[in-house]
Design an enzyme around this catalytic site. Structure first.
Site, mmCIF file in Angstrom:
data_model
loop_
_atom_site.group_PDB
_atom_site.id
_atom_site.type_symbol
_atom_site.label_atom_id
_atom_site.label_comp_id
_atom_site.label_asym_id
_atom_site.label_seq_id
_atom_site.Cartn_x
_atom_site.Cartn_y
_atom_site.Cartn_z
ATOM 1 N N ASP A 8 0.884 -1.162 0.000
ATOM 2 C CA ASP A 8 0.000 0.000 0.000
ATOM 3 C C ASP A 8 0.924 1.216 0.000
ATOM 4 O O ASP A 8 2.152 1.069 0.085
ATOM 5 C CB ASP A 8 -0.908 -0.011 1.248
ATOM 6 C CG ASP A 8 -1.833 1.202 1.301
ATOM 7 O OD1 ASP A 8 -2.337 1.618 0.240
ATOM 8 O OD2 ASP A 8 -2.027 1.761 2.401
ATOM 9 N N SER A 9 0.326 2.406 -0.024
ATOM 10 C CA SER A 9 1.165 3.603 0.036
ATOM 11 C C SER A 9 1.669 3.862 1.454
ATOM 12 O O SER A 9 2.664 4.555 1.637
ATOM 13 C CB SER A 9 0.347 4.805 -0.439
ATOM 14 O OG SER A 9 -0.824 4.925 0.350
ATOM 15 N N GLY A 41 -3.176 8.699 -3.870
ATOM 16 C CA GLY A 41 -4.492 9.048 -4.412
ATOM 17 C C GLY A 41 -4.584 10.406 -5.076
ATOM 18 O O GLY A 41 -5.601 10.727 -5.680
ATOM 19 N N CYS A 71 -4.459 -1.766 -1.738
ATOM 20 C CA CYS A 71 -4.641 -0.341 -2.010
ATOM 21 C C CYS A 71 -5.667 -0.204 -3.132
ATOM 22 O O CYS A 71 -5.457 -0.718 -4.236
ATOM 23 C CB CYS A 71 -3.301 0.246 -2.441
ATOM 24 S SG CYS A 71 -3.411 1.929 -3.061
ATOM 25 N N GLU A 146 -2.240 9.004 8.562
ATOM 26 C CA GLU A 146 -0.782 8.861 8.554
ATOM 27 C C GLU A 146 -0.135 9.738 9.635
ATOM 28 O O GLU A 146 0.989 9.502 10.041
ATOM 29 C CB GLU A 146 -0.198 9.196 7.181
ATOM 30 C CG GLU A 146 -0.506 8.148 6.110
ATOM 31 C CD GLU A 146 0.310 6.850 6.244
ATOM 32 O OE1 GLU A 146 1.397 6.875 6.844
ATOM 33 O OE2 GLU A 146 -0.181 5.812 5.742
ATOM 34 N N CYS A 178 -10.870 2.753 0.366
ATOM 35 C CA CYS A 178 -9.471 3.128 0.576
ATOM 36 C C CYS A 178 -9.081 2.404 1.846
ATOM 37 O O CYS A 178 -9.805 2.473 2.850
ATOM 38 C CB CYS A 178 -9.316 4.634 0.752
ATOM 39 S SG CYS A 178 -7.657 5.102 1.309
ATOM 40 N N THR A 179 -7.948 1.718 1.812
ATOM 41 C CA THR A 179 -7.607 0.870 2.961
ATOM 42 C C THR A 179 -7.205 1.682 4.202
ATOM 43 O O THR A 179 -7.113 1.127 5.292
ATOM 44 C CB THR A 179 -6.492 -0.129 2.596
ATOM 45 O OG1 THR A 179 -5.417 0.588 1.961
ATOM 46 C CG2 THR A 179 -7.012 -1.195 1.664
ATOM 47 N N HIS A 180 -6.999 2.980 4.030
ATOM 48 C CA HIS A 180 -6.753 3.818 5.212
ATOM 49 C C HIS A 180 -8.046 4.118 5.976
ATOM 50 O O HIS A 180 -8.015 4.391 7.176
ATOM 51 C CB HIS A 180 -6.141 5.160 4.804
ATOM 52 C CG HIS A 180 -4.670 5.115 4.508
ATOM 53 N ND1 HIS A 180 -4.155 4.576 3.366
ATOM 54 C CD2 HIS A 180 -3.612 5.553 5.234
ATOM 55 C CE1 HIS A 180 -2.829 4.695 3.374
ATOM 56 N NE2 HIS A 180 -2.480 5.287 4.504
HETATM 57 N N1 DGL Z 1 -4.652 3.235 0.973
HETATM 58 C C1 DGL Z 1 -4.726 3.590 -0.391
HETATM 59 C C2 DGL Z 1 -6.022 3.170 -1.054
HETATM 60 O O1 DGL Z 1 -6.605 2.189 -0.642
HETATM 61 C C3 DGL Z 1 -4.274 4.929 -0.897
HETATM 62 C C4 DGL Z 1 -3.962 6.028 0.007
HETATM 63 C C5 DGL Z 1 -3.189 7.125 -0.645
HETATM 64 O O2 DGL Z 1 -3.776 8.049 -1.231
HETATM 65 O O3 DGL Z 1 -1.950 7.049 -0.569
HETATM 66 O O4 DGL Z 1 -6.464 3.775 -2.003
#
Ligand code: DGL
Length: 257
Positions: A8-9, A41, A71, A146, A178-180
């Site tokens: 992921d990022s 993103g 991600c 983050e 989004c996994t965040h």
């Molecule tokens: N966690 C990521 C996703 O699922 C991207 C987050 C980012 O923008 O870096 O899209």
């Protein structure tokens, strides 16, 4: 036994990793967070594809048996390319989230929350054509998590700002694409109200991983304590501090990729 690789990022993909570690407790795992280039993103489609391929190549060099793209931004732009290029099975987080969402909604009115690039790609919307979809890009959610600010009042303020168009829309489910975002689920739930079910793909992805390994005869046959290794492209200590806040397994070391 060869490890499973995930990327992921940043810390978002750990929401997928923790479910896989729970569901498949004997599998070795390698996680890569491309934190030096976060957020993904807000990048152009070309840059997203390029970074995704580089991240996949890094994990391939670690000799993984299965790649999980943890991600949604990377999945919505590069899933087909990865499936075409890599000699190993590749799984993403998109399909599990979509099928959970379709199963959950009764009103057929749903919210789709994701990064600007995921929403702009239109990939989810195309697969959800039977529903009335309210897509909302929430670009500040990633930097918020983050920075470890998911419980700070600023998170509630930003959630209200992004999600106010959902008021009165009659939605009964929201896909956290989004996994965040599951790291902000308390504040998102508070904002959208208890009648809206939040859908995240972690559990279904872990089930997919089990079926995929089983199908390819790749499950670790030994019941030994596995190794979980962490790599980042940015600051390893920052990642370790943040990940410790919600990752339920010990993180001994984070290495610079
Ligand atoms: N966690 C990521 C996703 O699922 C991207 C987050 C980012 O923008 O870096 O899209």
């Amino acid at each position: 036994m060869l490890p499973i690789g995930l990327f992921d990022s940043g810390v978002g993909g750990l929401t997928i990793l923790r479910e896989i570690a729970r569901a498949l407790p004997y599998e070795n795992l390698i996680y890569f967070g491309d934190t030096a280039r976060l957020p993904l993103g807000d990048k152009s489609p070309d840059a997203i594809v390029r970074f995704t391929l580089e991240n996949a190549k890094f994990l391939m060099r670690q000799n993984i048996k299965l790649l999980i793209v943890a991600c949604h931004t990377a999945c919505s732009h590069a899933m087909e390319i990865l499936e075409h290029l890599l000699p190993i099975p590749v799984l993403g987080v998109m399909a599990p989230g979509i099928s959970d969402l379709l199963a959950a909604t009764k009103s057929k009115r749903v919210a789709l929350l994701g990064t600007a690039a995921t929403i702009a790609s239109g990939v989810f919307q195309t697969q959800l054509q039977t529903l009335q979809v309210y897509p909302i890009a929430c670009p500040l959610f990633v930097p918020l998590t983050e920075e470890g600010l998911q419980n700070h009042p600023v998170a509630a303020y930003i959630a209200k700002y992004y999600l106010s168009p959902l008021q009165g829309a009659g939605i009964d489910a929201a896909l956290l694409a989004c996994t965040h975002y599951p790291l902000l689920s308390a504040v998102i739930q508070q904002t959208v109200g208890p009648e809206v079910q939040l859908i995240e793909p972690a559990c279904s992805t872990a089930q997919e991983v089990f079926h995929c390994l089983n199908r390819h005869n790749l499950l670790n046959p030994k019941n030994t304590i596995p190794e979980i290794r962490f790599f980042v492209s940015g600051d390893p200590e920052k990642f370790r501090r943040l990940a410790k806040m919600f990752f339920p397994f010990p993180i001994k070391k984070v290495q610079l990729a």
